[in-house]
Design an enzyme around this catalytic site. Sequence first.
Site, PDB file in Angstrom:
ATOM      1  N   ASP A  86      75.236  19.343 -64.397  1.00 11.19           N
ATOM      2  CA  ASP A  86      76.370  20.092 -64.489  1.00 11.19           C
ATOM      3  C   ASP A  86      77.186  20.171 -63.192  1.00 11.19           C
ATOM      4  O   ASP A  86      76.518  21.107 -62.392  1.00 11.19           O
ATOM      5  CB  ASP A  86      76.224  21.236 -65.452  1.00 11.19           C
ATOM      6  CG  ASP A  86      77.555  21.998 -65.773  1.00 11.19           C
ATOM      7  OD1 ASP A  86      78.623  21.801 -65.247  1.00 11.19           O
ATOM      8  OD2 ASP A  86      77.406  22.799 -66.567  1.00 11.19           O
TER       9      ASP A  86
ATOM     10  N   HIS B 241      85.157  20.314 -70.419  1.00  8.69           N
ATOM     11  CA  HIS B 241      84.333  20.329 -69.219  1.00  8.69           C
ATOM     12  C   HIS B 241      83.216  19.040 -69.886  1.00  8.69           C
ATOM     13  O   HIS B 241      82.610  19.021 -70.721  1.00  8.69           O
ATOM     14  CB  HIS B 241      83.307  21.585 -69.075  1.00  8.69           C
ATOM     15  CG  HIS B 241      82.683  21.437 -68.027  1.00  8.69           C
ATOM     16  ND1 HIS B 241      83.058  21.304 -66.454  1.00  8.69           N
ATOM     17  CD2 HIS B 241      81.235  21.627 -67.650  1.00  8.69           C
ATOM     18  CE1 HIS B 241      82.035  21.218 -65.683  1.00  8.69           C
ATOM     19  NE2 HIS B 241      80.886  21.421 -66.596  1.00  8.69           N
TER      20      HIS B 241
ATOM     21  N   CYS C 244      85.461  17.842 -62.946  1.00 11.01           N
ATOM     22  CA  CYS C 244      84.200  17.531 -63.519  1.00 11.01           C
ATOM     23  C   CYS C 244      83.914  16.284 -64.203  1.00 11.01           C
ATOM     24  O   CYS C 244      82.903  15.751 -63.869  1.00 11.01           O
ATOM     25  CB  CYS C 244      83.935  18.703 -64.668  1.00 11.01           C
ATOM     26  SG  CYS C 244      85.513  18.579 -65.769  1.00 11.01           S
TER      27      CYS C 244
END
Length: 429
Positions: free
Chosen positions: A337, A320, A388
């Site tokens: 995030d 991630h 991401c």
Amino acid sequence: MVFFKWVLSFQGALAGNRKRSGSERCNPHFNHKNKTPHSNPLVFQRSKKLRFSSMDQSPEKASSSLNDTVSRLSRYPDSRLHVPKEVQAPVKHLKFGLSIPNPNHDFLSKKLSDAKKKAFGSFKYINKDKEVVTVEKDDEDSGSWLMADAFDKLSLNHSDNDSKAYNKLLKSAERRTNKLKDSGPQVKVVTHELFVPLTKDELAEVSYAFSAENKKKILVSHENSSIDIRGEVLQCLKPGSWLSDEVINLYLELLKERENREPKKFLKCHFFNTFFYKKLVSSEGGCNYKAVKRWTSQRKLGYCLFDCDKIFVPIHKDIHWCLAVINKKDRKFQYLDSLRGRDGKVLNALANYFVEEVRDKSGQDIDISSWEQEHVEDLPAQKNGFDCGMFMLKYIDFYSRGLSLSFGQEHMRYFRSRTAKEILRLRAD
């Protein structure tokens, strides 16, 4: 008891047949041409009856037969379950391949853990009719220059429907901008140039770069960073793929060159590469400033790091991508995030780094006690298990312009194709 004797006798007969056939295979002088008429296994099975012991066989003979069977079975090794080797990182993961999280890594938020477990089910959150921008097909040449895989769904082709797709993207971005305006003052409105559709020639160029014939070819060589991009590496920008270090680092180099070309249009920024944070943070989670002390000398950069408005630090966590920002302009340490995770250790490490950096390069002690540590919550969030990295790059792109984060999941296909075009032309727009 009679049935037990019959079973033992039957096992002995079968074992004897195996022993005889095995001696033929192991005997190098055995002549297959001189076999008896019953040497053909099919004929043998039809014509020769199995010999069973009589029901009045003595107990001594039954015990002997049992011992013979056990001794023959003991010749074969014990079966073992195949245990696959553990693959060590770094490796190229499958599209939905998930690594096992380390329980000692407390940076993984609950949402990130859930995302790993539910990667295959992530598509259920996507409303394709609303989030994917589509245009009507041109009967003669629509999509003929696009690949036949997922990339052919990219809808921003240059045709009579450009205005439709363009306006749809802008409306989506403006809705988010209006929402941000309501939540806080002085939000800079997104500019239209961020969503200009790719031309037919540009899409054809990207599609050709993704083709199989270019897989092993070096498509781009960036002299200043010594980064080479092969076709197989560039393919990480196709929808459904995870972004690689090479593509991310080259794009960040292009953002810095863009700022140097038009310094009045963009904030003064520094873009650390994807290896900086891993080098900075020791195995115990502390800040190892000596490991990165030489990365930011003024002779190397051409400017002082602490003169920058914003310093961007990519953070990679197993599978991630996240982003940390040393925001000197607003006196903040920020953490972004796309899965809404939080990690205070990252912000603490960067705060310690910045103090050490200023002290080492200027001899001054900077007071950051009043600086805010912010986990940005009102930000575009991903709704799948692979975008991401693209979200992280667009956080950097928008913040370096001084813009609000006015985009969403529905823009990711467009951003992927646009980023591929910019890398192929070695110029960020």
